[in-house]
Scaffold this motif. Structure first.
Motif, PDB file in Angstrom:
ATOM      1  N   SER A 124       0.817  -1.217   0.000  1.00 52.22           N
ATOM      2  CA  SER A 124       0.000   0.000   0.000  1.00 52.22           C
ATOM      3  C   SER A 124       0.850   1.266   0.000  1.00 52.22           C
ATOM      4  N   TRP A 127       1.529   3.298  -3.175  1.00 48.06           N
ATOM      5  CA  TRP A 127       0.477   4.114  -3.760  1.00 48.06           C
ATOM      6  C   TRP A 127       0.412   5.518  -3.158  1.00 48.06           C
ATOM      7  N   THR A 131      -1.406   8.773  -4.909  1.00 52.31           N
ATOM      8  CA  THR A 131      -2.688   9.212  -4.343  1.00 52.31           C
ATOM      9  C   THR A 131      -2.601  10.644  -3.806  1.00 52.31           C
ATOM     10  N   ILE A 145      -6.003   4.788   0.103  1.00 52.67           N
ATOM     11  CA  ILE A 145      -4.875   3.914   0.426  1.00 52.67           C
ATOM     12  C   ILE A 145      -5.376   2.597   1.025  1.00 52.67           C
ATOM     13  N   LEU A 148      -6.909   0.559  -1.905  1.00 53.34           N
ATOM     14  CA  LEU A 148      -5.887   0.016  -2.799  1.00 53.34           C
ATOM     15  C   LEU A 148      -5.025  -1.034  -2.115  1.00 53.34           C
TER      16      LEU A 148
END
Length: 273
Positions: A124, A127, A131, A145, A148
């Motif tokens: 995570s 990302w 993001t 988050i 995802l």
């Protein structure tokens, strides 16, 4: 000469051993925790471990009381919990239907498999830069988050649980004239539900790790931000309070999930004893 028949009812199986086992396990757990805390206190009180690196449990308890009194700890728990459960719920609503569709529909599985293979290795935290660029550093980014970071694990657990449904059950239902929707509702979903719920429980802990990584990078509240603030100020008691709060919050959520699982799966209770 045949022996006379006994009119007495057979003696009941003694329940004392089971009761003793039920009491003994929590007792052993409590003793283990007490020994751990005593060893921790002894290591810090004797100077074996410097309090700069590991505060004593007494200091952690005092910091917990202070943070509770100021309201900071409760606010941090509520902020992190809201992000976790929002992201987890959205991820489950997306991933559970997709996982079932992958298990029962070959074209869906063929389309999704390459993307799963590419996205599955990504933790995570990878990302977070994207993001932040896409969504800023507000609440939406923290929830994203969580989504995802955990949706793919829910999908894989759901797919595996559905795929393992006994095909004989499906075939028997079809032989009795059941249509596709009836087979899905009456056979596949009840048989796959224990595995799906187990996957959701495991992924809930992953959701917490996702939100904490997001809060440590870009957040002004939440348990992750509180831990990072303690690190920046060299306050290890605040760091440990945040860690303990995470563990207790996840434990409470797991207990609630277990109660919900028992309510949804009454036919599984006999297997858990």
């Amino acid at each position: 000469m045949a022996a006379p028949l006994s009119l007495r009812a057979p003696a009941a199986t003694p329940r004392l051993p089971r009761l003793a086992g039920t009491i003994r396990q929590p007792l052993l757990g409590a003793v283990a925790v007490a020994l751990f805390l005593l060893s921790w206190w002894g290591a810090t009180a004797s100077g074996m471990v410097a309090r700069l690196f590991l505060p004593s449990p007494v200091e952690v308890a005092q910091a917990t009381w202070r943070l509770l009194g100021s309201g900071q700890l409760v606010a941090a728990i509520l902020a992190s919990s809201a992000r976790v459960f929002a992201g987890f719920a959205i991820a489950a609503l997306i991933a559970v239907p997709l996982g079932i569709a992958m298990a029962v529909c070959g074209p869906v599985r063929a389309v999704l498999t390459p993307f799963i293979s590419l996205l599955r290795p990504l933790p995570s935290i990878t990302w977070i830069p994207l993001t932040i660029l896409w969504l800023g550093i507000g609440e939406t980014q923290k929830v994203a988050i969580v989504i995802l970071g955990c949706w793919i694990y829910i999908l894989l657990a759901t797919h595996e649980a559905t795929r393992r449904v006994d095909p004989l059950l499906v075939r028997a239902a079809r032989n009795l004239g059941a249509g596709d929707l009836t087979v899905m509702r009456e056979v596949i979903l009840p048989a796959a539900l224990p595995g799906i719920l187990a996957g959701l429980k495991v992924t809930l802990a992953i959701a917490w790790s996702c939100v904490l990584s997001a809060e440590m990078v870009a957040a002004h509240n939440g348990l992750g931000a509180m831990i990072w603030e303690g690190k920046d100020w060299g306050d290890m008691t605040q760091v440990l309070v945040g860690m303990v709060a995470i563990s207790l919050t996840v434990l409470l959520a797991d207990l609630v999930a277990t109660r919900l699982e028992r309510a949804l799966l009454p036919w599984e209770r006999h297997r858990r004893h």
